[in-house]
Scaffold this active site. Sequence first.
Site, short mmCIF file in Angstrom:
data_model
loop_
_atom_site.label_atom_id
_atom_site.label_comp_id
_atom_site.label_asym_id
_atom_site.label_seq_id
_atom_site.Cartn_x
_atom_site.Cartn_y
_atom_site.Cartn_z
N TYR A 144 -6.99 14.60 -2.30
CA TYR A 144 -6.75 14.43 -0.85
C TYR A 144 -6.39 15.78 -0.23
O TYR A 144 -5.73 16.60 -0.85
CB TYR A 144 -5.61 13.43 -0.63
CG TYR A 144 -5.84 12.12 -1.33
CD1 TYR A 144 -4.90 11.62 -2.20
CD2 TYR A 144 -7.01 11.41 -1.14
CE1 TYR A 144 -5.13 10.43 -2.86
CE2 TYR A 144 -7.25 10.22 -1.79
CZ TYR A 144 -6.30 9.73 -2.65
OH TYR A 144 -6.52 8.56 -3.32
N HIS B 104 -7.21 10.03 3.97
CA HIS B 104 -5.80 9.99 3.55
C HIS B 104 -4.88 10.59 4.62
O HIS B 104 -3.94 11.32 4.29
CB HIS B 104 -5.64 10.73 2.23
CG HIS B 104 -4.58 10.18 1.34
ND1 HIS B 104 -3.27 10.56 1.39
CD2 HIS B 104 -4.65 9.23 0.37
CE1 HIS B 104 -2.57 9.92 0.48
NE2 HIS B 104 -3.38 9.10 -0.16
C1 GCO Z 1 -6.14 5.01 -2.41
C2 GCO Z 1 -4.83 5.60 -2.05
C3 GCO Z 1 -3.99 6.09 -3.19
C4 GCO Z 1 -2.65 6.56 -2.69
C5 GCO Z 1 -1.59 6.22 -3.70
C6 GCO Z 1 -0.21 6.59 -3.19
O1 GCO Z 1 -6.98 4.91 -1.51
O2 GCO Z 1 -6.27 4.59 -3.57
O3 GCO Z 1 -4.99 6.56 -1.03
O4 GCO Z 1 -4.64 7.05 -3.93
O5 GCO Z 1 -2.65 7.95 -2.48
O6 GCO Z 1 -1.68 4.85 -3.94
O7 GCO Z 1 0.76 6.37 -4.17
MG MG Z 2 -6.32 5.55 0.39
#
Ligand code: GCO
Ligand code: MG
Length: 398
Positions: free
Chosen positions: A156, A206
């Site tokens: 991200y 994100h």
């Molecule tokens: C996704 C989410 C996760 C989050 C995580 C935070 O789309 O799977 O963005 O990657 O970043 O669950 O703890």
């Molecule tokens: Mg996500």
Amino acid sequence: MVKITGVRAILTQPGPARLVVVKVSTSEPDLFGLGCATFTQRPFAVEAAISHHLAPLLVGRDVDRIEEIWQISMNHAYWRNGPVLNNAVSGVDQALWDIKGKQAGMPVYQLLGGRTREAATLYAHADGRDPHEVAGNALALREQGYRHVRVQMGLYGGPTDNLRLPPSAPPGNYFDPRGYSRPMLEMIDHLRNTLGGEVELLHDVHERLHPIDAVQFAKDLEQYRMFFLEDPFAPEDIGWFPTLRQQCATPLAMGELFNNPHEWRPLITGRLIDFVRMHVSQIGGITPARGVASFAAMFGIRTAWHGPDDTSPVGHAANLHLNMWAPNFGIQEWPQPSEIEYEMFPGLPRAADGYLYPNDRPGLGIDIDESLAARFPCDERVEEWTQTRLPDGSPARP
Ligand code: GCO
Ligand code: MG
């Protein structure tokens, strides 16, 4: 009448994520339920909420009364709709659905209304340091049968190799919102050219872009016919959705950070998104998720429940039962659990050809090997990846 005799949090960390599972024991010997209460950044707070507040409130109550217990548990603290308490309530809620299914001798999806599909379609994650590495990982997933792939490049926030920080910049997880879009568009262009149209592409912003840049990014992505673009805005910026929606046909997914109905209600009634992506334990469990799915269905919006590695295997089982029933199921995120998680959580389904099939055991159809779970205690690390900063050193949302 079967009564609740115990409500206990089981914390375990078989992989990077700290997991919280609630076990509800009952007055009927060998009848118990499991529920997911996983908030991986605050597992010990959830554990305290369960042991100090929910257990004393619920022991002695009737296991049959899922809805009543959900209402009481959600309102008993007066202040409500927050991530810690919602997760605690979810653990109990999912466990009570598990118990009711066991009592009925039926999988939970039967209690929700029965199957509307044979299996839940999955998407898996491809990442990489450059477009070619992302493409290689996406092709490997296609070989495993996945036809939906989330493509990221540097997880991200995008590439960080050219960030120029002030000498006094404090430690942190740095990213540059203005350096995000161009490399991501190049990566997605490469993926589309490599994979053609047979694999659906998803991408997760994100909440890392300034809102107006997210609008432009979504518009630039239209030519690639994304399956969905996730979290273009932060929950605090959902007021930008009408601006984006009026200019762009890229399908949108939002919700993993939502805790409060006020967050998702306007996006659903305004038809401002295409997929609801709540973390089911973050909104309080199966009971509210069932309601959200039905509400979203009235507006042509599909489900895509949050499902990375910081959803417990019990939570994935709960997602699967919701997915087997929901007429407006869209897609299910799948973290490709580890072999230790399959050993720790007997009954966790395995993906086959891009699908997830329920095992049709009563309840949620999953168990936990507590002795194995105890061998993987949760660490007390101070989360680093969420200590995000912009190049000038200022804090940013993760
Ligand atoms: C996704 C989410 C996760 C989050 C995580 C935070 O789309 O799977 O963005 O990657 O970043 O669950 O703890
Ligand atoms: Mg996500």
